[in-house]
Structures are given as C-alpha cells and as structure tokens.
Design a protein around this motif. Structure first.
Motif, mmCIF file in Angstrom:
data_model
loop_
_atom_site.group_PDB
_atom_site.id
_atom_site.type_symbol
_atom_site.label_atom_id
_atom_site.label_comp_id
_atom_site.label_asym_id
_atom_site.label_seq_id
_atom_site.Cartn_x
_atom_site.Cartn_y
_atom_site.Cartn_z
ATOM 1 N N LYS A 17 0.815 -1.220 0.000
ATOM 2 C CA LYS A 17 0.000 0.000 0.000
ATOM 3 C C LYS A 17 0.848 1.269 0.000
ATOM 4 N N LYS A 18 1.904 1.286 0.775
ATOM 5 C CA LYS A 18 2.797 2.455 0.847
ATOM 6 C C LYS A 18 3.300 2.838 -0.543
ATOM 7 N N PHE A 19 3.629 1.829 -1.346
ATOM 8 C CA PHE A 19 4.180 2.070 -2.676
ATOM 9 C C PHE A 19 3.076 2.465 -3.664
ATOM 10 N N TYR A 20 1.908 1.842 -3.541
ATOM 11 C CA TYR A 20 0.786 2.201 -4.410
ATOM 12 C C TYR A 20 0.395 3.657 -4.197
ATOM 13 N N ASP A 74 -10.205 -1.143 -5.083
ATOM 14 C CA ASP A 74 -9.315 -0.141 -4.496
ATOM 15 C C ASP A 74 -7.933 -0.062 -5.130
ATOM 16 N N ARG A 75 -7.617 -0.985 -6.051
ATOM 17 C CA ARG A 75 -6.322 -0.945 -6.725
ATOM 18 C C ARG A 75 -6.508 -0.965 -8.255
ATOM 19 N N PRO A 76 -7.159 0.057 -8.818
ATOM 20 C CA PRO A 76 -7.444 0.039 -10.268
ATOM 21 C C PRO A 76 -6.202 0.097 -11.144
ATOM 22 N N ARG A 77 -5.086 0.630 -10.654
ATOM 23 C CA ARG A 77 -3.858 0.673 -11.461
ATOM 24 C C ARG A 77 -3.148 -0.674 -11.492
#
Length: 207
Positions: free
Chosen positions: A68-71, A93-96
C-alpha cells in the motif's frame, strides 16, 4: 522446547535489528505492514518514486499490506489473491494494479485451497494451499479447488523480466511457489518472504 525457545529469541533479535534499521535510515514513518517490511524494502530499493511489485498472497489492499505504501506513492504491480472476497477489494481499491484471483504453485492446474468462510481480515491471513499447514492447525477450515499458475507464467504473461520487489505470504507454500519460477531468467531486486527453509534454494541465484 529448547529449539522453539531459540527460534523465539532469534526472531526477537532480528525483529529489533530491523526496527533499529528503519529508525536510522527510513525517510518517513509511514507503514501499513505488520512488521515495517514496507519501510525496510523502501530503504533497500532507494526510495524510488516509481516501481513495480508482485504481491503473492496479497490478502488486503489496505490492512497488513506491504504494497500500500508504494501504491500510494504512484507505483503499481500485480496482486495475486486466491480469496475471492479479498480479491474483490483489490478490484475496487487498486485500479492501477493487475489483480488476479488465483494461487501460485510449482506448476499450473488446480489445488485444494484451505479457508474459513466469512472470516474476518485477521482470520483470513492463515488461509493456505499447504496440506501440511492445514493438518497442523485447528482452524475448522473448508477446502475448495482453486486455479493455480506459476510465477514464471506471471512474468512471461506480463512481459516482465525483473521487478523491484516480490512480497510473499503464503502460509507454508513458499517452496512450491519458488520452484515454479525460472530464477535464472526472472527475478526481483528484493524478496520479502514470510516462512522458512527456502534460503539454500535462493542462495544459488544470488539472494
């Protein structure tokens, strides 16, 4: 008994060393991981603004998350999560990211996945493909067949040769997943793996 005591002392020793390392060298105190693994990785890779990760057994996009920190910084990667409820969270929550509702193993196919229906976030961290781990734990788990691929195929399907880091939390299934990759061809700058008894295998490839 002495062996277990030694392992606990050893764990505490390295745990304190890791926390000291973070305190001395980290640029910030932001962490979402259980034991500051994200901060340690950040130091090792040089606080990169952009990068790519593979998270195997990704579990949850927010809580107890190494990525999460990197996203949040602008990175993206591949999240591999066999639990369907958690996988849906990644889609939202992580579309990329590339989010895959599968497991990994030494070869492609289907395997029994041991899980507890309607588990809380904390409970779901113990789910596994390892029959040995399942037999050792009294979790009242059920099993279902889940599609599994290999780490080599993940690299090849996404036109990758190397990534910045791989995080792996697979409850005793580490060696099966590691043996499903061609480490002479595909790899990562940093490996963050929960588990044991895989170090000799990886030493052959320079880790």
């Amino acid at each position: 008994l002495l062996k277990n005591l030694f392992k606990k002392v050893q764990y505490q020793f390295y745990h304190r060393i890791a926390f000291l390392f973070v305190r001395l060298f980290s640029k910030d105190q932001i962490t979402y991981a259980q034991n500051k693994e994200d901060q340690i990785i950040d130091i090792l890779i040089g606080f990169k603004d952009k990068g790519f990760y593979i998270d195997i057994g990704a579990n949850n996009p927010h809580k107890i998350s190494v990525t999460k920190k990197f996203y949040e910084r602008g990175w993206n990667g591949i999240n591999i999560e066999p639990n369907s409820e958690n996988y849906l969270l990644f889609l939202k929550d992580r579309p990329r990211d590339i989010n895959l509702n599968i497991g990994l193993a030494s070869q492609e196919g289907e395997l029994d996945y041991y899980y507890k229906p309607n588990a809380s976030l904390i409970d779901s961290t113990g789910f596994t493909f390892s029959k040995k781990v399942y037999d050792e734990r009294d979790y009242n788990m059920q099993s279902k067949k889940i599609k599994v691929s290999t780490l080599s195929k993940i690299f090849s399907d996404n036109n990758l040769m190397s990534v910045d880091f791989i995080n792996m939390d697979v409850e005793g299934f580490e060696n099966e997943i590691l043996s499903g990759n061609d480490w002479s061809k595909y790899g990562a700058s940093v490996l963050c793996i929960e588990g044991e008894n895989y170090d000799k295998f990886l030493l052959e490839y320079g880790y």
